[in-house]
Structure formats: structure tokens, C-alpha cells
Motif scaffolding. Structure first.
Motif, PDB file in Angstrom:
ATOM      1  N   LYS A 110       0.805  -1.216   0.000  1.00 41.97           N
ATOM      2  CA  LYS A 110       0.000   0.000   0.000  1.00 41.97           C
ATOM      3  C   LYS A 110       0.843   1.274   0.000  1.00 41.97           C
ATOM      4  N   GLY A 111       2.164   1.122  -0.046  1.00 44.74           N
ATOM      5  CA  GLY A 111       3.027   2.311  -0.072  1.00 44.74           C
ATOM      6  C   GLY A 111       2.992   3.103   1.213  1.00 44.74           C
ATOM      7  N   ILE A 112       2.754   2.426   2.337  1.00 47.03           N
ATOM      8  CA  ILE A 112       2.665   3.145   3.616  1.00 47.03           C
ATOM      9  C   ILE A 112       3.981   3.841   3.937  1.00 47.03           C
ATOM     10  N   ASP A 113       5.095   3.247   3.552  1.00 47.07           N
ATOM     11  CA  ASP A 113       6.379   3.899   3.783  1.00 47.07           C
ATOM     12  C   ASP A 113       6.465   5.233   3.047  1.00 47.07           C
ATOM     13  N   LEU A 114       5.831   5.321   1.876  1.00 47.61           N
ATOM     14  CA  LEU A 114       5.827   6.583   1.133  1.00 47.61           C
ATOM     15  C   LEU A 114       4.981   7.634   1.860  1.00 47.61           C
ATOM     16  N   SER A 115       3.850   7.209   2.408  1.00 47.91           N
ATOM     17  CA  SER A 115       3.021   8.149   3.167  1.00 47.91           C
ATOM     18  C   SER A 115       3.734   8.619   4.428  1.00 47.91           C
ATOM     19  N   ILE A 116       4.420   7.704   5.102  1.00 50.56           N
ATOM     20  CA  ILE A 116       5.190   8.078   6.295  1.00 50.56           C
ATOM     21  C   ILE A 116       6.287   9.070   5.914  1.00 50.56           C
ATOM     22  N   GLY A 117       6.958   8.800   4.792  1.00 52.05           N
ATOM     23  CA  GLY A 117       8.025   9.687   4.344  1.00 52.05           C
ATOM     24  C   GLY A 117       7.544  11.068   3.951  1.00 52.05           C
ATOM     25  N   LEU A 153      -4.461   9.804   0.689  1.00 46.82           N
ATOM     26  CA  LEU A 153      -3.161   9.306   0.220  1.00 46.82           C
ATOM     27  C   LEU A 153      -3.273   7.808  -0.051  1.00 46.82           C
ATOM     28  N   MET A 154      -2.971   7.401  -1.290  1.00 40.31           N
ATOM     29  CA  MET A 154      -3.072   5.990  -1.664  1.00 40.31           C
ATOM     30  C   MET A 154      -1.978   5.658  -2.684  1.00 40.31           C
ATOM     31  N   PRO A 155      -0.709   5.681  -2.236  1.00 35.44           N
ATOM     32  CA  PRO A 155       0.398   5.452  -3.162  1.00 35.44           C
ATOM     33  C   PRO A 155       0.759   3.978  -3.329  1.00 35.44           C
TER      34      PRO A 155
END
Length: 501
Positions: free
Chosen positions: A327-334, A393-395
């Protein structure tokens, strides 16, 4: 992708009714259903699609008898006994009816299904006997097609994900030809088990080959379904194109290319049900219509209070997701620090990998007035977040269909998505949301910057909200597409095609 007009010969003598009758009988086999238990999009689809088809077909569902199912009924009548096969234990087959009249078969076996945790595992990991548990589901679907319930037999099986994917194989091995549709909701989950499972699952040794159930020296439930089902579908047109490539095919791209070349692979976009309506949703702090931005702000204020955030005139970003790498959660955290630095706020609800849960909690501690995190899931809270947020946010690195981006648009929250799978098919860049082509921090940050710029231009922001909220995403089109596919599987297109309303 479309399915070519190829017709399968089919034996319908197992059923007391002809395929030419008004309402052919469809059995929808699924490991989860939103009425009782869900872990993601499959549960939502299993709760909605059978109902969308019910007006035109005699549709029933079969599901394992989890504790969450059993507890909803005072009594479950038993309509048949499912026999043992190899190491698969016998079970009773119950039949219940939902409040709106949908009939659901329940596989009654307390040892297999009445456990704490999710349908698939608990805090210690996946259940060690998941091969037996879901072979029992697949075999039950095959038995219902054979007519084990003397009052009803399926004319077509609609199977969902690896947990039900052995059903067409069991039918083939028994010599019974019943049409089947296998829908793949996420190709990454394949139900792979050691070769030693063949014996306890009653799988013939000669089926353990490349043109069968063998997958790199192991047994794959999903591969069996892809090979033996009459037709294969997945949950968006773009994802259907992606999975025939080596990059996204998860080792099954060769078989999927073959099925596509046969005209037997199709992408049919999921829908969402009518409850996703900001005018009527009882979960919302305030209901609102298009152009009622005061009502939308009331939900934003409720969300901010709930998460302990400061009153703000800046944009509110939301994440409603499983907290996993896909789900790209690391991208949202970043991206969180730059969102806060620009005057935005971020609220997150979901659960998943411990490393992501910890990183999000740390963000909330560092920015208590700007970042709010709830590890877990509450339907009411999620709906209010869709209604109150300005941007979702949905990367996702890959997303077969995705539902959150549809929910968000219906509630006037503009999705920021990686252009992949169902996200590419449902979010129009610059019109109903923002898309980016490279699943990287750089690509994501450019899309977020565009969102900030749009937020500062209220006329443009409100125009995009109107477009987003005008999207329907209902089940009618998907139901028509599935009906067309059912017709092809039956070899009776004229008799079974669903008429447009």
C-alpha cells in the motif's frame, strides 16, 4: 481485456433445472463476506456483487462457518452432509438467509473454522492447516454443483481467490463439467503449499505438473484455478493487462498470457454499494450534498477533535488502509513531515506490519497537533475520515482494484494515487484526483505538491470535488459485465445476457 466468444461444452444433467430457464443458479464461493467478516475488498465485493446479480439470477453464497458467522444465528438448519475426502474432514452444510433474503450456505466444522483471529490466521501467523480449511471450501462448492443439496444445485460456480480456486479442479478430476469463473482479487496471494499436501487434499499425483497444480515444485491453489476454470477475471481492466507481464505476474504471467490468448481472461472493475452517499450516510457527523462544503467541514472538525489535532485552515490528508508495503505506507510516512511543514495535517487509520504501526505512532508523538494515528479499524471513523478529509493518500505499489479511492471521491476527498491497476481506472488526473506514474518518494511528493496548490485555489478545488462526488461507481456495470461472461461460459449468450436497466 475481453473474453472471446468461445463456448464450453457443459453437462447440466446434474441439475434438475435447465440452463435455459429464467434464473440460472449461480454459487458464489468466498472465504469472507462483509455481512459476517471481512479483511479487505474481497469481503465488500462478496457482500455486494451477489446482491447486484440476484435480480437476474438465483444466487447463493457459500462461506466457511467462522465464529462470526455462527454467532449471528440462533439456529442454522443442516441441508446436507459433506463427505470426507482424503484428509479433508466431513462437515455439515447449513443454509441461512440474510435479512434481505440472500441465501448463504455455511460449512459447519468447529475444529476448522471457529477460531480466534482472522479467517486466515492470528497473531502467531497463518493457520498451519489452511490447505485443509480452504480445500474444504473448494470441495464444498464442487459438491453443491454436483447436487449434494437435493433442493438446489449450482449451474455455474463463481469462485474468489485462492481459497476457493481448487473447486474447478475437483470437478475436472471427478469428470463433471460445470462452468466456472475464477476472480483473482490479488495475484500476490496464491495459496502455495508443499507437494506433500497432495495426498491429504485428494489431489491426483498426475495433476502435479506444469499444466496443472505444480508451481516451482510446490502446490498452488491459485494456479489450479487459473488452469481449470472456464474463465478468469480480475478486478480492473488495467490490472488484467498488468498481470500478463513478468513484472506483475507473480510467476504466473505465462499461464495468464495463455488464458488471455484463449480469450478467457477479463478485467471487470469492482463497484461500491449505495451506502457510500454523503447525503444519507448515518455514520457521518453531518450529512452533505455537492456544494455543501459547510457540511464537509463539519466532518473535518469532528475528525480533528477525535484525533486531538489543532484547529486548522490547512488541508487534511487521510490514510485509510492496511499498513503494508504493497500500500506504499512507507511513502506516506516519508511524506508526513513535508505535509506538516506546509501547514497540512494527516490522520491515519489501519493496521498491518509492526514496523509501519510503530513509525506512525512515532510521527503522532512528534507532531501531536498535526498527525493523528489509530491502529485498528472502525467503520464509522473511516467513513468520517473520507467525508472530512480534503485528500486521500493511496500510493499503492500495485492495486488490483482498490475501493478506498472510490469511497473518497463519493465523499469529496480527492485521491492522490499511484497510476496502477484499478487506481488508474478510477481516478482522473486533475479532474477527480491526482495520479503519479513512478511509485517513488519523488513522484508522490510532486503529486502532493499539486494537491497543496489546488487547495489554495478554492474554485478549482470545489470543481474537482463536484466531479469526484458525481461519480457513481455502482455495481450495475459490473453486474452486466459478469452476466455477459456467465452467458459465454454457458454457451447461451442470447438467453442469459443481462439487460440494461
Amino acid at each position: 481485456m475481453s473474453v472471446a466468444d468461445q463456448q464450453d461444452p457443459i453437462d447440466l444433467h446434474h441439475s434438475p433445472r435447465s440452463r435455459h430457464q429464467l434464473q440460472p443458479r449461480i454459487l458464489f464461493a468466498t472465504p469472507e463476506m462483509a455481512d459476517f467478516v471481512k479483511t479487505g475488498g474481497l469481503g465488500e465485493v462478496a457482500g455486494s456483487l451477489p446482491r447486484a446479480l440476484r435480480r437476474h439470477y438465483d444466487v447463493r453464497v457459500v462461506i466457511p462457518g467462522y465464529r462470526q458467522v455462527i454467532e449471528q444465528f440462533d439456529h442454522i438448519p443442516v441441508v446436507a452432509q459433506l463427505p470426507a475426502q482424503a484428509g479433508i474432514p466431513p462437515s455439515d452444510l447449513g443454509l441461512v438467509e440474510t435479512t434481505d433474503g440472500l441465501k448463504v450456505y455455511v460449512i459447519l466444522n468447529a475444529d476448522l473454522y471457529q477460531r480466534d483471529g482472522t479467517p486466515y490466521g492470528n497473531a502467531q501467523g497463518d493457520f498451519g492447516d489452511n490447505d485443509i480449511r480452504f480445500a474444504r471450501l473448494s470441495l464444498a462448492a464442487a459438491e453443491i454443483a454436483r447436487g449434494i443439496d437435493p433442493t438446489w444445485a449450482a449451474d455455474l460456480l463463481h469462485l474468489n481467490d485462492w481459497q476457493a480456486a481448487l473447486a474447478p479442479a475437483y470437478l475436472a478430476w471427478s469428470g463433471l463439467r460445470v462452468p466456472s469463473i475464477l476472480t483473482v482479487h490479488n495475484l500476490a496471494y496464491q495459496g502455495v503449499f508443499p507437494r506433500e499436501a497432495l495426498g491429504r487434499l485428494g489431489i491426483p499425483e498426475d495433476a502435479f505438473r506444469m499444466d496443472g497444480v505444480e508451481f516451482y515444485g510446490q502446490l498452488s491453489f491459485l494456479k489450479a484455478g487459473l488452469y481449470y476454470a472456464s474463465h478468469v477475471t480480475t478486478v480492473s481492466e488495467t490490472y488484467a493487462r498488468e498481470i500478463i507481464t513478468p513484472e506483475s505476474g507473480c510467476g504466473l504471467d505465462g499461464l495468464l498470457r495463455t488464458r488471455a490468448a484463449q480469450g478467457r481472461l477479463a478485467g471487470i472493475l469492482n463497484g461500491i454499494d449505495e451506502s457510500w452517499d454523503s447525503r444519507t450516510d448515518p455514520h457521518l457527523a453531518a450529512r452533505f450534498e455537492i456544494d455543501d462544503w459547510k457540511g464537509k467541514r463539519a466532518n473535518a472538525e469532528t475528525v480533528r477533535r477525535q484525533f486531538g489535532l489543532a484547529v486548522s485552515r490547512g488541508p487534511l490528508f487521510a490514510v485509510v488502509s492496511r499498513l503494508v508495503h504493497q500500500k506504499g505506507i512507507d511513502l506516506s510516512i516519508g511524506a508526513a513531515e513535508s505535509i506538516v511543514a506546509e501547514g497540512g495535517q494527516l490522520v491515519v487509520i489501519g493496521q498491518g506490519e509492526g514496523r509501519f504501526e510503530g513509525a506512525l505512532r512515532d510521527l503522532a508523538r512528534r507532531y501531536p497537533s498535526s498527525v493523528g494515528v489509530h491502529v485498528g479499524f472502525e467503520e464509522r471513523d473511516a467513513r468520517r475520515m473520507f467525508a472530512g478529509s480534503d485528500f486521500l493518500l493511496m500510493p499503492s505499489r500495485f492495486e488490483p482494484c482498490g475501493l478506498a479511492q472510490m469511497y473518497a471521491q463519493r465523499f469529496g476527498s480527492l485521491p492522490i494515487v499511484h497510476r496502477t491497476g484499478g487506481l488508474a481506472d478510477t481516478v482522473e488526473d486533475g479532474v477527480t484526483g491526482f495520479t503519479f506514474g513512478e511509485a517513488s518518494a519523488r513522484g508522490f511528493s510532486v503529486a502532493i505538491r499539486r494537491a497543496f496548490d489546488t487547495f489554495a485555489q478554492k474554485k478549482r478545488l470545489n470543481a474537482m470535488r463536484r466531479h469526484a462526488m458525481s461519480r457513481s461507481f455502482g455495481w450495475d456495470q459490473a453486474a452486466m459485465n459478469y452476466a455477459s461472461l456467465y452467458a459465454r461460459a454457458f454457451g447461451n449468450t442470447a438467453g442469459l445476457r443481462l439487460r440494461a436497466a
